[in-house]
Design a protein around this motif. Structure first.
Motif, mmCIF file in Angstrom:
data_model
loop_
_atom_site.group_PDB
_atom_site.id
_atom_site.type_symbol
_atom_site.label_atom_id
_atom_site.label_comp_id
_atom_site.label_asym_id
_atom_site.label_seq_id
_atom_site.Cartn_x
_atom_site.Cartn_y
_atom_site.Cartn_z
ATOM 1 N N GLU A 167 -9.772 62.427 43.070
ATOM 2 C CA GLU A 167 -9.660 62.393 44.525
ATOM 3 C C GLU A 167 -9.188 63.745 45.053
ATOM 4 O O GLU A 167 -8.167 64.287 44.606
ATOM 5 N N GLY A 168 -9.936 64.317 45.991
ATOM 6 C CA GLY A 168 -9.589 65.615 46.562
ATOM 7 C C GLY A 168 -10.052 66.785 45.725
ATOM 8 O O GLY A 168 -9.852 67.942 46.120
ATOM 9 N N VAL A 223 -4.314 57.834 44.282
ATOM 10 C CA VAL A 223 -3.542 58.143 45.488
ATOM 11 C C VAL A 223 -3.876 57.192 46.635
ATOM 12 O O VAL A 223 -3.162 57.138 47.634
ATOM 13 N N ARG A 224 -4.966 56.436 46.499
ATOM 14 C CA ARG A 224 -5.357 55.526 47.577
ATOM 15 C C ARG A 224 -5.087 54.058 47.233
ATOM 16 O O ARG A 224 -5.690 53.171 47.822
ATOM 17 N N VAL A 239 -7.015 62.523 55.010
ATOM 18 C CA VAL A 239 -6.773 63.300 53.798
ATOM 19 C C VAL A 239 -5.497 64.103 54.001
ATOM 20 O O VAL A 239 -4.998 64.236 55.119
ATOM 21 N N GLY A 240 -4.980 64.637 52.898
ATOM 22 C CA GLY A 240 -3.850 65.539 52.974
ATOM 23 C C GLY A 240 -2.626 64.935 53.634
ATOM 24 O O GLY A 240 -2.229 63.797 53.368
ATOM 25 N N TYR A 284 1.114 60.597 55.579
ATOM 26 C CA TYR A 284 1.880 59.982 56.662
ATOM 27 C C TYR A 284 1.530 58.502 56.790
ATOM 28 O O TYR A 284 2.427 57.652 56.929
ATOM 29 N N ILE A 285 0.231 58.188 56.774
ATOM 30 C CA ILE A 285 -0.200 56.802 56.910
ATOM 31 C C ILE A 285 0.393 55.951 55.793
ATOM 32 O O ILE A 285 0.896 54.846 56.031
ATOM 33 N N ARG A 286 0.364 56.461 54.583
ATOM 34 C CA ARG A 286 0.915 55.718 53.456
ATOM 35 C C ARG A 286 2.425 55.550 53.602
ATOM 36 O O ARG A 286 2.982 54.472 53.340
#
Length: 475
Positions: A102-103, A420-421, A123-124, A129-131
């Motif tokens: 990922e990325g 990471v997701r 991304v990034g 922040y969302i997580r």
């Protein structure tokens, strides 16, 4: 003149035939400039093998579309879904590699229907922040301190209401319960005090629209799905803007936290927050309700497992100083068999069809190349139904979790994604279902009236739901 016209028509038909033949051949045999593509079939022009993928499968086994092609081509094969060139993989090593890329050489990808419904692609720092904010509210600490007692209270009230009905449509009623509770956590919505139609009534069909062909034409399922989404997003945006205009009031919900963060995070706008809340809402109500539905079906069919589950939870109540005390965090963590039941349902259910990624740099694996621009579908259900990892993989056997090697679990059990997701709401989903089962088996018994026929298309669903009669146990 007639002969000239016939001659021209013949030439036109011949050229058209040559063009179409060339185009079909090119479709069926895509080129790979830097290697050899995995084996497979691209299906019919334009639609690919979409229809075959969406043919319902009426069992918990691996979808025939996947299993037949694995037998024919191996664990990594190519196809075309909804006009997109896709490599489908059931290979554990390759899947692990893709998740860690990922990325680097892959990025998140959705089918067109999902992209249009879930417009946030983060991304990034935005993704982090969302997580972070999701985990703050719906993560372990949030569950322990705030959510667990609220969830139990909600479930007690809901099941009490169910027990007064002659028959309960579990899918519909569980969806309403989870949807409305999630809205309450997001911005304090209380459907009992609202004068509007319950939002869950209007938007519970969204998932089915996502599995339809993306034809935004009046009368189609997808068109209704788009209409429902616009209505919900508009409602959420109005709520965000109203909150922005009354920032002096503190309610302690998810939106309040996001409002505070707007002072430092410039990307946070009313539109962004309405989309974020929509994504959290969508990620909560459908998966949890499907797990509850499948759990009730499987427990109804396995009385000995239900008996063991009931014994564990009744022991928790007996050991309390006050039997009416709410479920504590320590009690929840002690529910070993209950959690095993939930994990087993998650393993069998495979609520999500898999993980989707888009290739940004050529990827080479086992002599094959997946070119940049292609897409990858990681079939997580292939891991969770792997007979080498799980003996008798389609058998409902929660006791298997007592002896499973942690390494086997980490490599083959991915109900909430990976890398990471991985879903930030994984602990919340487990806690919700465990609490539901705790209240259910200690205070109620139920009889399945009708329904329970499974169908995958490829997301788990039920032909006619699961309908039960709930009865309160005598104290």
């Amino acid at each position: 003149m007639l002969s000239v016209g016939v001659g021209l028509s013949t030439i036109v038909v011949a050229l058209a035939t040559i063009f179409i033949t060339h185009w079909v051949r090119k479709w069926r045999n895509p080129k790979c400039d830097n290697g050899v593509l995995p084996p497979g079939s691209m299906g019919f022009p334009l639609i690919g093998e979409t229809i075959q993928l969406l043919i319902p499968n009426r069992s918990l086994e691996l979808h025939p579309f996947i299993s037949k092609r694995v037998q024919r081509y191996g664990s990594v094969f190519r196809t075309n879904v909804a006009g997109k060139q896709v490599v489908i993989t059931t290979d554990p090593k390759f899947n692990h590699y893709i998740i860690t890329e990922e990325g680097k050489s892959v990025e998140l990808w959705y089918l067109d229907t999902f992209s249009s419904m879930l417009p946030i692609y983060a991304v990034g720092s935005v993704q982090k922040y969302i997580r972070s904010i999701t985990l703050t509210h719906f993560g372990v600490e949030g569950i322990r301190v705030n959510l667990l007692p609220q969830v139990e209270q909600l479930i007690q009230k809901t099941l009490c209401d169910w027990s007064t009905k002659p028959i309960v449509d579990v899918k519909h009623d569980a969806t309403c319960m989870i949807f409305d509770f999630t809205l309450k956590q997001l911005y304090g919505y209380d459907w009992e005090k609202s004068t509007e139609i319950r939002h869950s009534e209007k938007f519970s069909s969204l998932l089915h629209g996502l599995l339809s062909l993306p034809l935004d034409i009046p009368g189609t399922t997808f068109h209704q799905c788009v209409k429902d989404r616009k209505e919900l997003l508009s409602m959420l945006k109005d709520i965000v803007e109203e909150r922005m205009n009354s920032a002096d009031k503190f309610r302690g919900d998810f939106l309040d936290r996001a409002m505070e963060d707007m002072k430092t995070e410039k990307f946070l706008t009313a539109e962004f927050l309405s989309n974020l809340m929509f994504g959290i809402l969508f990620g909560n109500f459908e998966p949890i309700s499907s797990v509850i539905l499948l759990t009730l079906k499987l427990l109804s069919e396995h009385p000995s497992i239900l008996e063991e589950l009931t014994a564990e939870n009744e022991a928790i109540v007996r050991n309390r100083k006050n039997p009416s005390s709410p479920l504590s965090w320590e009690e929840y963590k002690s529910m070993t068999f209950t959690l095993n039941v939930v994990n087993e349902v998650l393993r069998l259910g495979n609520v999500a069809p898999g993980l989707l990624r888009k290739v940004t740099k050529d990827i080479k694996f086992n002599g094959y190349t997946v070119p940049a621009g292609w897409n990858i579908l990681i079939v997580t259900s292939a891991h969770q139904l792997n007979p080498e990892a799980f003996k008798d993989p389609v058998k409902f056997n929660p006791s298997r979790w007592k002896d499973l090697d942690p390494t086997v679990i980490s490599k083959n059990f991915m109900p909430f994604g990976g890398g990471v997701r991985q879903c930030a709401g994984a602990d919340y989903a487990r806690a919700f279902v465990c609490t539901f089962l705790h209240v259910l088996v200690t205070k109620y018994s139920w009889t399945k009236i009708k329904g329970g026929k499974i169908v995958r298309r490829p997301i788990l669903d039920f032909v006619d739901g699961v309908h039960i009669k709930l009865t309160q146990k005598s104290s």
